[in-house]
Design a protein around this motif. Structure first.
Motif, PDB file in Angstrom:
ATOM      1  N   GLN A 114       7.934   7.791  40.017  1.00 46.10           N
ATOM      2  CA  GLN A 114       7.240   6.834  40.882  1.00 46.10           C
ATOM      3  C   GLN A 114       6.681   7.523  42.128  1.00 46.10           C
ATOM      4  O   GLN A 114       5.530   7.320  42.512  1.00 46.10           O
ATOM      5  N   GLY A 115       7.536   8.335  42.750  1.00 45.46           N
ATOM      6  CA  GLY A 115       7.125   9.035  43.960  1.00 45.46           C
ATOM      7  C   GLY A 115       5.977   9.989  43.700  1.00 45.46           C
ATOM      8  O   GLY A 115       5.006  10.050  44.466  1.00 45.46           O
ATOM      9  N   LEU A 116       6.057  10.736  42.613  1.00 45.92           N
ATOM     10  CA  LEU A 116       5.005  11.696  42.283  1.00 45.92           C
ATOM     11  C   LEU A 116       3.683  10.989  41.998  1.00 45.92           C
ATOM     12  O   LEU A 116       2.612  11.443  42.423  1.00 45.92           O
ATOM     13  N   LYS A 117       3.758   9.853  41.297  1.00 44.80           N
ATOM     14  CA  LYS A 117       2.529   9.115  40.991  1.00 44.80           C
ATOM     15  C   LYS A 117       1.894   8.549  42.256  1.00 44.80           C
ATOM     16  O   LYS A 117       0.667   8.558  42.402  1.00 44.80           O
ATOM     17  N   MET A 118       2.711   8.075  43.166  1.00 46.92           N
ATOM     18  CA  MET A 118       2.154   7.548  44.409  1.00 46.92           C
ATOM     19  C   MET A 118       1.456   8.655  45.194  1.00 46.92           C
ATOM     20  O   MET A 118       0.384   8.450  45.761  1.00 46.92           O
ATOM     21  N   HIS A 119       2.063   9.841  45.206  1.00 49.02           N
ATOM     22  CA  HIS A 119       1.431  10.967  45.896  1.00 49.02           C
ATOM     23  C   HIS A 119       0.241  11.520  45.111  1.00 49.02           C
ATOM     24  O   HIS A 119      -0.545  12.296  45.656  1.00 49.02           O
TER      25      HIS A 119
ATOM     26  N   PRO B  36       2.959   3.889  33.094  1.00 48.12           N
ATOM     27  CA  PRO B  36       2.599   5.263  32.713  1.00 48.12           C
ATOM     28  C   PRO B  36       1.249   5.664  33.279  1.00 48.12           C
ATOM     29  O   PRO B  36       0.290   4.884  33.229  1.00 48.12           O
ATOM     30  N   ASP B  37       1.169   6.857  33.869  1.00 50.00           N
ATOM     31  CA  ASP B  37      -0.097   7.365  34.414  1.00 50.00           C
ATOM     32  C   ASP B  37       0.025   8.879  34.527  1.00 50.00           C
ATOM     33  O   ASP B  37       0.411   9.409  35.555  1.00 50.00           O
ATOM     34  N   MET B  38      -0.295   9.563  33.445  1.00 47.00           N
ATOM     35  CA  MET B  38      -0.105  11.006  33.392  1.00 47.00           C
ATOM     36  C   MET B  38      -0.994  11.731  34.400  1.00 47.00           C
ATOM     37  O   MET B  38      -0.559  12.701  35.031  1.00 47.00           O
ATOM     38  N   ASP B  39      -2.218  11.253  34.582  1.00 44.47           N
ATOM     39  CA  ASP B  39      -3.115  11.910  35.537  1.00 44.47           C
ATOM     40  C   ASP B  39      -2.565  11.811  36.957  1.00 44.47           C
ATOM     41  O   ASP B  39      -2.551  12.793  37.707  1.00 44.47           O
ATOM     42  N   GLY B  40      -2.117  10.619  37.326  1.00 39.93           N
ATOM     43  CA  GLY B  40      -1.542  10.440  38.659  1.00 39.93           C
ATOM     44  C   GLY B  40      -0.287  11.273  38.853  1.00 39.93           C
ATOM     45  O   GLY B  40      -0.068  11.862  39.920  1.00 39.93           O
ATOM     46  N   LEU B  41       0.545  11.342  37.812  1.00 41.16           N
ATOM     47  CA  LEU B  41       1.772  12.134  37.874  1.00 41.16           C
ATOM     48  C   LEU B  41       1.448  13.600  38.123  1.00 41.16           C
ATOM     49  O   LEU B  41       2.040  14.248  39.010  1.00 41.16           O
TER      50      LEU B  41
ATOM     51  N   LYS C  17       7.354  11.435  27.776  1.00 41.39           N
ATOM     52  CA  LYS C  17       6.198  12.306  28.007  1.00 41.39           C
ATOM     53  C   LYS C  17       6.103  12.698  29.478  1.00 41.39           C
ATOM     54  O   LYS C  17       5.801  13.855  29.812  1.00 41.39           O
ATOM     55  N   GLU C  18       6.362  11.752  30.388  1.00 42.61           N
ATOM     56  CA  GLU C  18       6.319  12.039  31.815  1.00 42.61           C
ATOM     57  C   GLU C  18       7.418  13.020  32.212  1.00 42.61           C
ATOM     58  O   GLU C  18       7.177  13.976  32.957  1.00 42.61           O
ATOM     59  N   VAL C  19       8.622  12.767  31.712  1.00 42.30           N
ATOM     60  CA  VAL C  19       9.747  13.649  32.038  1.00 42.30           C
ATOM     61  C   VAL C  19       9.485  15.055  31.519  1.00 42.30           C
ATOM     62  O   VAL C  19       9.731  16.053  32.217  1.00 42.30           O
ATOM     63  N   ASP C  20       8.973  15.159  30.301  1.00 45.26           N
ATOM     64  CA  ASP C  20       8.669  16.477  29.725  1.00 45.26           C
ATOM     65  C   ASP C  20       7.611  17.209  30.546  1.00 45.26           C
ATOM     66  O   ASP C  20       7.670  18.432  30.719  1.00 45.26           O
TER      67      ASP C  20
END
Length: 555
Positions: free
Chosen positions: A331-336, A347-352, A386-389
């Protein structure tokens, strides 16, 4: 899953003397505060044992209002280390009533990784915060009395620096006028309140190394300036002994237990955005006296808490962590990474991936101190594999260890992987000797600039007329050797709370400077940061109640 408070109530607590003797503290030395809380005399600290212990710092990426979970990781790691047969103790800060009744509702960990009894810890605990508040405001009352009693024999003070504190978020007290209503009520002047965690007395308690050192620091507190330009200190009032008496019990670290009955010290509670953000030196050293592995945390993101932990606490206490853990969430990484806060659970791989830049900045900052770094990932039920990986692969590319922390849901068992990696890193790749951001010999202006340029990424550092005046006072007092404690928003590397991710090339404006002569550091106030927070539109107090004899709403 059950709530934190439901989990806490189901835990069978051991008597605190049993917890204490379990880590080697003599039974007769335990100062009970009821059945499950105790204070441990500072005289039991053994510096030889401190040198043999392994200190681990837990910090985090830039936090968001969704939370990151440093305390849960800190407690979970202690549980995991105990689970694999290591003697581990957590050393944490005490919660403030302000955030507990304002934003948070509690700050004693979460899930199956908590310190207990959590209701007591989150509320009045052993009265340390109240003792600090009383000591601070006693100085204010004695200062006001000094001015009043000498009003006819000397001109008073040209400038009064010392304010009042209270452990409540109350924006209406930020600026006040006292002494109204006639001469019998004192001398009218403009002042205000800070929150207790921002009190210099809090900083002094957390940085003192003994009762004598506590008194020495209290004597040196700068209260104001006389008309001839000379400083007025607590020593000039002759009341340092009385203030020390108010803190004689508060100075002893508090011993509690975790959800799995392992020992934890909880002592002191400065905020990292407006103060230095670390638990007391005495609690850390007490834990290191009795634990082979000691886990401590520094408030908010690594740019705030960890920077001050190294440049202030470690510098003054001679402590050197063997490892630094950076806590991250998807969550934190996506917000940043630019994802709107309303969608960070989706899910938002680009934002992550865009958010990795924030993590990398913190990793590199910690490495600049000579620290070996690893990442602990707090996983939520909505995080995808997928996000964790992707985060794990990125950490591998950065050459930092990565492990999923599951202590929230599984307690110590969920932190075994984290514990094993920590032990392996400390045994095979411990951190190098600390490399500070600045030297003691640098001027305060240079120290502020080095932190802003090298750790925050500022393009320019500017100083208000008021702060430049204070720099002149610092020169006159001869205290350029003090470290700096920068007060700024916790939500950004910059002073702009909305500049998420990694702000670059910004102007970092220092609006004011406060000389904490007793704490022996200089507070530089950047941007619009307030030393007295306000309450949100719907404060947590709306949800706190006693139902059938049980407290609700504290988590």
């Amino acid at each position: 899953m059950k709530s934190d408070i439901e989990i806490a109530r189901e835990c069978k607590l051991e008597k605190i003397k049993q917890v204490a003797t379990g880590i080697g503290i003599p039974r007769e030395e335990v100062l009970n505060y009821g059945k499950y809380i105790a204070k441990i005399p500072v005289e039991l600290i053994n510096d030889d044992k401190v040198k043999q212990s392994n200190l681990i710092l837990v910090t985090a990426i830039t936090p968001t209002k969704a939370g990151i979970g440093k305390t849960t990781v800190s407690i979970g790691l202690a549980l995991g280390l105990c689970k694999i047969g290591k003697k581990a103790i957590a050393a944490l800060r005490e919660p403030s009533l302000g955030p507990c009744f304002g934003m948070k509702g509690g700050a004693a960990g979460g899930g199956y990784a908590q310190v207990l009894p959590m209701e007591n810890i989150n509320l009045h605990f052993t009265g340390d915060f109240h003792a600090i508040t009383s000591a601070h405001n006693m100085i204010t009352a004695l200062l006001d009395n000094y001015i009043y009693q000498n009003r006819k024999t000397q001109p008073g003070l040209k400038e009064i620096l010392w304010k009042r504190v209270i452990d409540i978020n109350d924006r209406g007290l930020r600026k006040i006028i006292t002494g109204l209503g006639g001469s019998a009520n004192g001398i009218p002047y403009e002042t205000g309140f800070d929150i207790t965690p921002a009190s210099e007395i809090m900083a002094i308690l957390c940085l003192a190394t003994s009762l004598d050192d506590l008194r020495r620091r209290i004597e040196n507190i700068l209260l104001g300036y006389k008309y001839d330009g000379s400083p007025l200190t607590v020593k000039d009032l002759g009341v340092a002994g009385a203030i020390t008496v108010l803190l004689k019990d508060a100075i002893n670290p508090n011993l509690v237990q975790t959800t799995e009955n392992t020992a934890a010290f909880v002592h002191g509670g400065p905020f990292a955005n407006i103060a230095h953000g670390c638990n007391s030196i005495l609690a850390t050293k007490m834990a290191m006296t009795y634990g082979d592995y000691v886990i401590t945390e520094a408030g908010f993101g690594a740019d705030l808490g960890a920077e001050k932990f190294f440049n202030i606490k470690c510098r003054k206490a001679g402590l050197t962590p063997k490892l630094t853990i950076i806590v991250a969430t998807a969550q934190g990484l996506k917000m940043h990474g630019g994802v709107d806060v309303s969608k960070i659970k989706e899910p938002d791989m680009d934002g992550l991936i865009k958010g990795f830049e924030n993590l990398d900045k913190h990793i590199n900052n910690m490495r600049s101190f000579g620290q070996n770094v690893m990442v602990a990932f707090n996983r939520y039920s909505f995080d995808t594999d997928k996000e964790v990986d992707a985060i794990a692969a990125h950490c591998k590319d950065m050459n930092v260890g990565f492990v999923v922390n599951d202590a929230f849901a599984k307690g110590g068992e969920g932190a075994v992987a984290l514990a094993n990696m920590v032990v392996d890193e400390i045994e095979n790749n411990p951190s190098k000797p600390l490399q500070f951001t600045y030297s003691d010999e640098d001027s305060i202006k240079t120290k502020i600039e080095k932190v802003a340029y090298n750790l925050y990424g500022a393009g320019n550092v500017s100083f208000s007329e008021k702060s430049l005046k204070m720099l002149s006072h610092i020169d006159e007092l001869g205290v350029n050797n003090y470290p700096v404690c920068i007060a700024k928003t916790q939500y950004s590397f910059s002073a702009d709370p909305k500049a998420y991710g990694v702000a670059k090339g910004f102007d970092f404006k220092i609006n004011d400077i406060v000389i904490n002569n007793g704490a022996e550091f200089i507070v530089a106030i950047a941007g619009e940061i307030m030393r007295m927070p306000g309450l949100p539109k719907v404060p947590q107090a709306n949800f706190i109640d006693i139902v059938d004899g049980h407290i609700e709403g504290l988590s």
